[in-house]
Every structure is written in structure tokens, then in C-alpha cells.
Design a protein around this motif. Structure first.
Motif, PDB file in Angstrom:
ATOM      1  N   ALA A   1       0.838  -1.205   0.000  1.00 50.33           N
ATOM      2  CA  ALA A   1       0.000   0.000   0.000  1.00 50.33           C
ATOM      3  C   ALA A   1       0.871   1.252   0.000  1.00 50.33           C
ATOM      4  CB  ALA A   1      -0.943  -0.008   1.200  1.00 50.33           C
ATOM      5  N   LEU A   2       1.944   1.237   0.775  1.00 50.04           N
ATOM      6  CA  LEU A   2       2.875   2.371   0.802  1.00 50.04           C
ATOM      7  C   LEU A   2       3.478   2.598  -0.574  1.00 50.04           C
ATOM      8  CD1 LEU A   2       4.716   4.484   2.240  1.00 50.04           C
ATOM      9  CD2 LEU A   2       6.299   2.582   2.666  1.00 50.04           C
ATOM     10  N   VAL A   3       3.979   1.542  -1.182  1.00 52.35           N
ATOM     11  CA  VAL A   3       4.613   1.649  -2.502  1.00 52.35           C
ATOM     12  C   VAL A   3       3.639   2.236  -3.520  1.00 52.35           C
ATOM     13  CG1 VAL A   3       5.479   0.267  -4.438  1.00 52.35           C
ATOM     14  CG2 VAL A   3       6.330  -0.142  -2.127  1.00 52.35           C
ATOM     15  N   ASN A   4       2.396   1.814  -3.478  1.00 49.62           N
ATOM     16  CA  ASN A   4       1.401   2.301  -4.443  1.00 49.62           C
ATOM     17  C   ASN A   4       1.012   3.758  -4.223  1.00 49.62           C
ATOM     18  OD1 ASN A   4       0.992   0.071  -6.231  1.00 49.62           O
ATOM     19  ND2 ASN A   4       0.085  -1.011  -4.510  1.00 49.62           N
ATOM     20  N   ARG A   5       1.266   4.291  -3.044  1.00 47.06           N
ATOM     21  CA  ARG A   5       0.962   5.704  -2.758  1.00 47.06           C
ATOM     22  C   ARG A   5       2.072   6.653  -3.199  1.00 47.06           C
ATOM     23  NH1 ARG A   5      -0.525   3.726   2.402  1.00 47.06           N
ATOM     24  NH2 ARG A   5       1.374   4.603   3.270  1.00 47.06           N
ATOM     25  N   VAL A   6       3.282   6.148  -3.409  1.00 46.44           N
ATOM     26  CA  VAL A   6       4.448   7.000  -3.688  1.00 46.44           C
ATOM     27  C   VAL A   6       4.677   7.073  -5.195  1.00 46.44           C
ATOM     28  CG1 VAL A   6       6.900   7.363  -3.256  1.00 46.44           C
ATOM     29  CG2 VAL A   6       5.446   6.395  -1.455  1.00 46.44           C
ATOM     30  N   ASP A   7       4.369   8.225  -5.776  1.00 47.71           N
ATOM     31  CA  ASP A   7       4.493   8.398  -7.229  1.00 47.71           C
ATOM     32  C   ASP A   7       5.933   8.312  -7.729  1.00 47.71           C
ATOM     33  OD1 ASP A   7       1.763   8.677  -7.526  1.00 47.71           O
ATOM     34  OD2 ASP A   7       1.828  10.872  -7.441  1.00 47.71           O
TER      35      ASP A   7
ATOM     36  N   ALA B   1       8.268  -1.788  -8.670  1.00 42.01           N
ATOM     37  CA  ALA B   1       8.513  -2.464  -7.402  1.00 42.01           C
ATOM     38  C   ALA B   1       8.407  -3.966  -7.627  1.00 42.01           C
ATOM     39  CB  ALA B   1       7.507  -2.011  -6.348  1.00 42.01           C
ATOM     40  N   TYR B   2       9.374  -4.689  -7.097  1.00 42.45           N
ATOM     41  CA  TYR B   2       9.440  -6.133  -7.292  1.00 42.45           C
ATOM     42  C   TYR B   2       9.658  -6.836  -5.957  1.00 42.45           C
ATOM     43  CZ  TYR B   2      10.306  -4.624 -12.062  1.00 42.45           C
ATOM     44  OH  TYR B   2      10.195  -4.024 -13.289  1.00 42.45           O
TER      45      TYR B   2
END
Length: 157
Positions: free
Chosen positions: A87-93, A98-99
Motif C-alpha cells: 500500500a505504501l509503494v502504491n501511494r508514492v508516485d 517495485a518487485y
């Protein structure tokens, strides 16, 4: 896996080079009629072999001068922790890719940033304080040797 033939591969290879090709231009390349190319393109889109079309932007021309690869080790290996991190990764433009990995790090992130201060900010103020993250290690790209999104539809080595 979707079944594709030689004509489909010619169409896909041409579209990887230029997604704006018309059906007539594809027909000339593939050796088919424009209507056949249109039907094949629609089928490839419906089957999600062609997942979309986009413009490739020149990052440096827009002021994105730093590419960093960031290795992340999670604090604990639980489904909830992994879900919070995703969720964090998806919020950071700034994070383009990401793998999830095997090996020493749990995740590898590719971030495109304007400057080193932006990298410092994402590492120190976004990733490190997050409850799911135990360790962060980053590497800054010095030079791009190759960059492509093209799939190797024909094997050439």
C-alpha cells in the motif's frame, strides 16, 4: 498463454516500435490487409496481449535527473506487513517499479527523482519510518547502459 502466430508477432513487434501505426501501416509490415490487421489488433487488445498505449517521456528533459534502486527488507514477514508495504509503494508516485524478490532483500524499488534531496526524503521520511520496513539500502544510477520495455519477440543474441 495466448496463442499468437507469425502475423501476430509481426504486428506486436511493429507496435512495440511505434504504437501509433495505423492498420494500413501494420498491414504493409505484416503482409495482411488493413481489415485483417484491425481484427487481429482488436483480438490482441481484448486478450490483453496489448495491455495499453502510452507516450514515452524523457525524464531528464522534465527535470528527473536521479534514478535510484532501493532494496527493502521488511521488519516481519507476515501477510499484513507485506500488505501495508505494498500500500505504501502504491501511494508514492516517485516509485516507478517495485518487485518482490528472493535473496537478501525482500523488495527492489526503482525510483525516478528530481535530485538527491528527493532521494533522501523518500528514504528518510517515507520508507525508513514506515512500520513494515526494517532496512533500506539504495544505489544511485550513474549511467544507463540500456533501457527498453520491448519484449524479445524474436530471439537474437
Amino acid at each position: 498463454m495466448i496463442s499468437v502466430d507469425g502475423f501476430d508477432l509481426k504486428i506486436l513487434a511493429a507496435l512495440q516500435d511505434d504504437g501509433r501505426l495505423t492498420n494500413q501501416q501494420l498491414a504493409d509490415i505484416a503482409g495482411l490487409s488493413a481489415s485483417q490487421c484491425s481484427r487481429r489488433r482488436m483480438r490482441l487488445e481484448q486478450d490483453r496481449v496489448i495491455s495499453g498505449y502510452h507516450a514515452d517521456l524523457a525524464s531528464e528533459a522534465l527535470g528527473f535527473n536521479v534514478i535510484a534502486f532501493i532494496h527493502i527488507t521488511l521488519a516481519t514477514h507476515s501477510p499484513d506487513n507485506a500488505k501495508r508495504f505494498r500500500a505504501l509503494v502504491n501511494r508514492v508516485d516517485d516509485i516507478q517499479e517495485a518487485y518482490s524478490l528472493t535473496g537478501d532483500a525482500d523488495y527492489l524499488l526503482k525510483a525516478v527523482l528530481r535530485d538527491l534531496k528527493s532521494l533522501s526524503d523518500i528514504v528518510n521520511n517515507v520508507l525508513m519510518p514506515h512500520q513494515s520496513v526494517a532496512h533500506v539500502r539504495s544505489s544511485i544510477v550513474l549511467d544507463r547502459l540500456k533501457e527498453t520495455q520491448k519484449l524479445p519477440l524474436t530471439s537474437r543474441r
